[in-house]
Structures are given as C-alpha cells and as structure tokens.
Scaffold this motif. Sequence first.
Motif, mmCIF file in Angstrom:
data_model
loop_
_atom_site.group_PDB
_atom_site.id
_atom_site.type_symbol
_atom_site.label_atom_id
_atom_site.label_comp_id
_atom_site.label_asym_id
_atom_site.label_seq_id
_atom_site.Cartn_x
_atom_site.Cartn_y
_atom_site.Cartn_z
ATOM 1 N N ILE A 103 0.832 -1.213 0.000
ATOM 2 C CA ILE A 103 0.000 0.000 0.000
ATOM 3 C C ILE A 103 0.865 1.261 0.000
ATOM 4 O O ILE A 103 0.674 2.172 -0.813
ATOM 5 N N LYS A 104 1.828 1.309 0.899
ATOM 6 C CA LYS A 104 2.667 2.500 0.993
ATOM 7 C C LYS A 104 3.647 2.600 -0.171
ATOM 8 O O LYS A 104 3.937 3.692 -0.663
ATOM 9 N N GLY A 105 4.145 1.449 -0.614
ATOM 10 C CA GLY A 105 5.134 1.454 -1.678
ATOM 11 C C GLY A 105 4.579 1.744 -3.049
ATOM 12 O O GLY A 105 5.323 2.130 -3.962
ATOM 13 N N SER A 106 3.266 1.573 -3.233
ATOM 14 C CA SER A 106 2.663 1.851 -4.546
ATOM 15 C C SER A 106 2.528 3.347 -4.799
ATOM 16 O O SER A 106 2.517 3.786 -5.948
ATOM 17 N N ARG A 107 2.381 4.108 -3.710
ATOM 18 C CA ARG A 107 2.244 5.572 -3.794
ATOM 19 C C ARG A 107 1.123 5.975 -4.754
ATOM 20 O O ARG A 107 1.290 6.831 -5.622
ATOM 21 N N ARG A 108 -0.025 5.359 -4.574
ATOM 22 C CA ARG A 108 -1.193 5.636 -5.405
ATOM 23 C C ARG A 108 -2.409 5.909 -4.522
ATOM 24 O O ARG A 108 -2.477 5.432 -3.375
ATOM 25 N N PRO A 109 -3.401 6.631 -5.034
ATOM 26 C CA PRO A 109 -4.696 6.671 -4.357
ATOM 27 C C PRO A 109 -5.257 5.250 -4.267
ATOM 28 O O PRO A 109 -4.903 4.388 -5.082
ATOM 29 N N ILE A 110 -6.139 5.020 -3.300
ATOM 30 C CA ILE A 110 -6.544 3.646 -2.967
ATOM 31 C C ILE A 110 -8.066 3.517 -2.987
ATOM 32 O O ILE A 110 -8.787 4.402 -2.514
ATOM 33 N N GLU A 145 -7.004 3.470 -9.638
ATOM 34 C CA GLU A 145 -6.319 3.547 -8.354
ATOM 35 C C GLU A 145 -5.826 2.154 -7.941
ATOM 36 O O GLU A 145 -6.148 1.151 -8.590
ATOM 37 N N LEU A 146 -5.052 2.104 -6.872
ATOM 38 C CA LEU A 146 -4.692 0.823 -6.272
ATOM 39 C C LEU A 146 -5.941 0.247 -5.621
ATOM 40 O O LEU A 146 -6.519 0.852 -4.702
ATOM 41 N N VAL A 147 -6.395 -0.900 -6.086
ATOM 42 C CA VAL A 147 -7.543 -1.580 -5.491
ATOM 43 C C VAL A 147 -7.016 -2.649 -4.536
ATOM 44 O O VAL A 147 -6.173 -3.463 -4.906
ATOM 45 N N VAL A 148 -7.512 -2.606 -3.294
ATOM 46 C CA VAL A 148 -7.080 -3.543 -2.255
ATOM 47 C C VAL A 148 -8.287 -4.349 -1.813
ATOM 48 O O VAL A 148 -9.278 -3.770 -1.346
ATOM 49 N N ALA A 149 -8.226 -5.665 -1.936
ATOM 50 C CA ALA A 149 -9.372 -6.505 -1.602
ATOM 51 C C ALA A 149 -8.920 -7.830 -1.019
ATOM 52 O O ALA A 149 -7.951 -8.429 -1.481
ATOM 53 N N THR A 197 -16.543 -14.821 3.684
ATOM 54 C CA THR A 197 -17.057 -14.445 2.374
ATOM 55 C C THR A 197 -15.920 -14.306 1.360
ATOM 56 O O THR A 197 -14.881 -13.723 1.657
ATOM 57 N N ILE A 198 -16.143 -14.828 0.168
ATOM 58 C CA ILE A 198 -15.173 -14.738 -0.924
ATOM 59 C C ILE A 198 -15.563 -13.565 -1.821
ATOM 60 O O ILE A 198 -16.688 -13.505 -2.337
ATOM 61 N N GLN A 199 -14.643 -12.635 -1.999
ATOM 62 C CA GLN A 199 -14.903 -11.484 -2.853
ATOM 63 C C GLN A 199 -14.650 -11.833 -4.326
ATOM 64 O O GLN A 199 -13.774 -12.648 -4.634
ATOM 65 N N PRO A 200 -15.394 -11.202 -5.245
ATOM 66 C CA PRO A 200 -15.233 -11.500 -6.684
ATOM 67 C C PRO A 200 -14.027 -10.771 -7.281
ATOM 68 O O PRO A 200 -14.169 -9.872 -8.117
ATOM 69 N N LEU A 201 -12.826 -11.180 -6.877
ATOM 70 C CA LEU A 201 -11.629 -10.492 -7.351
ATOM 71 C C LEU A 201 -11.451 -10.594 -8.861
ATOM 72 O O LEU A 201 -10.866 -9.707 -9.478
ATOM 73 N N ASP A 202 -11.951 -11.672 -9.456
ATOM 74 C CA ASP A 202 -11.767 -11.832 -10.896
ATOM 75 C C ASP A 202 -12.536 -10.783 -11.683
ATOM 76 O O ASP A 202 -12.246 -10.566 -12.874
ATOM 77 N N ALA A 203 -13.499 -10.110 -11.037
ATOM 78 C CA ALA A 203 -14.261 -9.049 -11.702
ATOM 79 C C ALA A 203 -13.720 -7.660 -11.382
ATOM 80 O O ALA A 203 -14.248 -6.665 -11.866
ATOM 81 N N MET A 204 -12.676 -7.582 -10.557
ATOM 82 C CA MET A 204 -12.116 -6.297 -10.155
ATOM 83 C C MET A 204 -10.947 -5.926 -11.054
ATOM 84 O O MET A 204 -10.220 -6.781 -11.543
ATOM 85 N N ARG A 205 -10.770 -4.634 -11.239
ATOM 86 C CA ARG A 205 -9.637 -4.143 -12.000
ATOM 87 C C ARG A 205 -9.052 -2.947 -11.278
ATOM 88 O O ARG A 205 -9.772 -2.018 -10.914
ATOM 89 N N GLY A 206 -7.769 -2.997 -11.052
ATOM 90 C CA GLY A 206 -7.101 -1.876 -10.404
ATOM 91 C C GLY A 206 -5.770 -1.622 -11.078
ATOM 92 O O GLY A 206 -5.355 -2.338 -11.983
ATOM 93 N N ALA A 207 -5.118 -0.566 -10.634
ATOM 94 C CA ALA A 207 -3.812 -0.225 -11.210
ATOM 95 C C ALA A 207 -2.822 0.065 -10.109
ATOM 96 O O ALA A 207 -2.510 1.209 -9.841
ATOM 97 N N PRO A 208 -2.302 -0.953 -9.437
ATOM 98 C CA PRO A 208 -2.549 -2.395 -9.615
ATOM 99 C C PRO A 208 -3.644 -2.909 -8.682
ATOM 100 O O PRO A 208 -4.258 -2.123 -7.951
ATOM 101 N N LEU A 209 -3.859 -4.230 -8.690
ATOM 102 C CA LEU A 209 -4.819 -4.893 -7.803
ATOM 103 C C LEU A 209 -4.056 -5.686 -6.748
ATOM 104 O O LEU A 209 -3.301 -6.600 -7.079
#
Length: 355
Positions: free
Chosen positions: A89-96, A135-139, A148-160
């Motif tokens: 999270i800190k090393g990506s230096r992106r909005p989240i 943004e950086l998507v964190v899930a 609960t299992i989140q639908p990560l395969d439907a998520m897109r981030g930069a990065p995920l």
Amino acid sequence: MAQRRPRHAQLRGMIYLDYQATTPLAPEAFEAMLPWLRDQHANPHSPHRPGRAAKAAVEVARAEIATLLPPGGRVVFTSGATEALNWAIKGSRRPITTIATEHAAVLDTVAAVGDATILPVERDGRVATPPVSDELVVAMLVNNEIGTIQPLDAMRGAPLLCDAVQGFGRVPIPDNVDLVAISAHKIHGPKGIGALWIRDGLHLEPLLHGGDQEGGRSGTLSPALCAGFGAAARLMRDRAVQDAEHVERLWSLATDRLKGWTINGSTEHRYRGNLNVRRPRLDVARLMSDCRDIAFSAGSACASGSGRPSHVLRAIGLTDAEARSSIRLGWGRYTTEAELGDALDRLIDAADVQA
C-alpha cells in the motif's frame, strides 16, 4: 479423515476451533525447520559454503510457495502479511480503493496514507459493484471474520492488491492480481514469516531500508522460517483435495447441528472452514466462560479485547446487539468430526441455558 495430527493440536485437552486466528503447525513443517534451528546457523546472505546452503533452502521454499501463486511474478519474504500489506500500500504511492470489511492491517494502513475510497458491502459481505479503477484496489480474497469470498476476478485496479491470507492454498487466486499478501501461520506454517508476491515489472518503493537482501525488502531471512513456510505450502498443494473434502464434511456437520442459529455472511460464496453465526440475546462472554476448554472466537483475533463490535459485522448491516451475539468457529486439516460434534453439543447446551 483428518491427517495425522500434531501432538500439540489439542492444546492440552482443548478443542481448537479458531483456525482463522492461526492454524496448528504441521509436523512436516516442524521437521523442515528443525535442522536450521538446531544444526545450521549460517546467514543465507553470506557467500561461504554454509551460507550458500542456507540460501538454497530459502530458494527451495520460495519455489514451493510460488506454485500456489499466479505465474509472472516473484515471491518476496516478509515478517508476515501485515508487513506485506503495508509495503504494497505504501510502496505503490497511489490513491486507494478498498472495501469496508478489510482487515485492520489494510484499513489502518489506508487511513495512515489517506486519499482512499472505502466501498460498502451487501448483506452477504460481498462488494455490491466490483471496482474497476485506475487507483490501487485492495481486496481480501476470503474474509477472516465471515469467510465471504470477494469476486476479485471481476475487479480491476492499477494495480490490484489481494490479501490472500485466509484463502492461500484453499481458494484459487485470480490471474488478474498484481500483488498478493500471504502468511505462513494461516496454512500450518510458522508464525513470524509471510510474503508479498509482486508481478513482474511492478515497482514498489521500499518500506524497510538496509541491505536490500530481497530486492526491495531489507533484513536477514531465517532459513528455518522459510523452510517451514515452504513445507506448509507444499502440503497445501499436495493435500488440496483431501483438505477441501474434509472441510466440507465439517461444514455440513456444523450447519446441521446449529439449527436456529443465523449464519453471518454469504452461504454460497464462502470458504467453508469459517462459520460465523449468531443467536438472539446470546451472551458470548458467558458462553466462552462456560465452554472455556473450547477455543473459538467472538471476532478476529486482532480486535479481540477491544470491547467494540466487529467492524465487519457492522458493515454487513448487523446491529451492535446482533454483532455482540455472534461467534466464529474455524476448523481445518487437524479437526476431527468427533471433537467438532462434541464442541457443538456443548456450545448449544450452554447457549440453551441462557435462553
């Protein structure tokens, strides 16, 4: 059938049902660690022969762990998943962009960094609209409190960034992830070691500065901890089918016995080694006192003792009273059907006395 159990698995006669907090150390992981604790003390970053032998053990472990992760990336050892998540999270230096039910290691880090969007979840604990963001998507792949299992395969981030601590080796990690945080002690490995998987070509600013032993992460590695982690990962791969079938049988046993209790979180999109349930007006503190030789949880171990209702249970719409009347039961490879059945009978009887 459960696998051969570690001698310590019952914790001096206790029935252990808190697998989301930590898992019993696999005997094979212990044996893999022992030579590096007892006989071989070389620094794996030293160029002499004992150092090279230690380095080789580290690399064997790294390769074992990588088999459970997507191709096209590298495994970097850390002190645990908390460090891995902080670094990503800190090393990506992106909005989240992240989710309201994430672990404190994510939410507190995000709060410290600032510039974040927190997405709500539905009653089942899944995000209503999977984020597609620059943004950086964190899930979290599998929620530590409600399974609960989140639908990560439907998520897109930069990065995920995927927090795979609870799902690693149990639930497939989608190929669209760019960063993955994992922990050894949640897969029958030792405490004190985790890893961050980083997709090739992705750069993170260092969190720790020093010798840069891991190429972006500084600090002397423990060959013993790495070897234990690698052995645990190998077992997760080799025993994947047997473990999943065993967990499914235990889930069926528990849900059949707990009639009249309400399951928190999704029943469809769920890892079935996690059962979070509630019963109206249940006094969880009294239940724990009455069943003190059964190890279970009133919430995540990281938040226990705070006196606050679980943020995860509140995020799925439970009232404070409902959250406080919920318990989490977790089982896995070394849990027997007999001990789970005994524990459930005693928990139900103790709860009935309160009614």
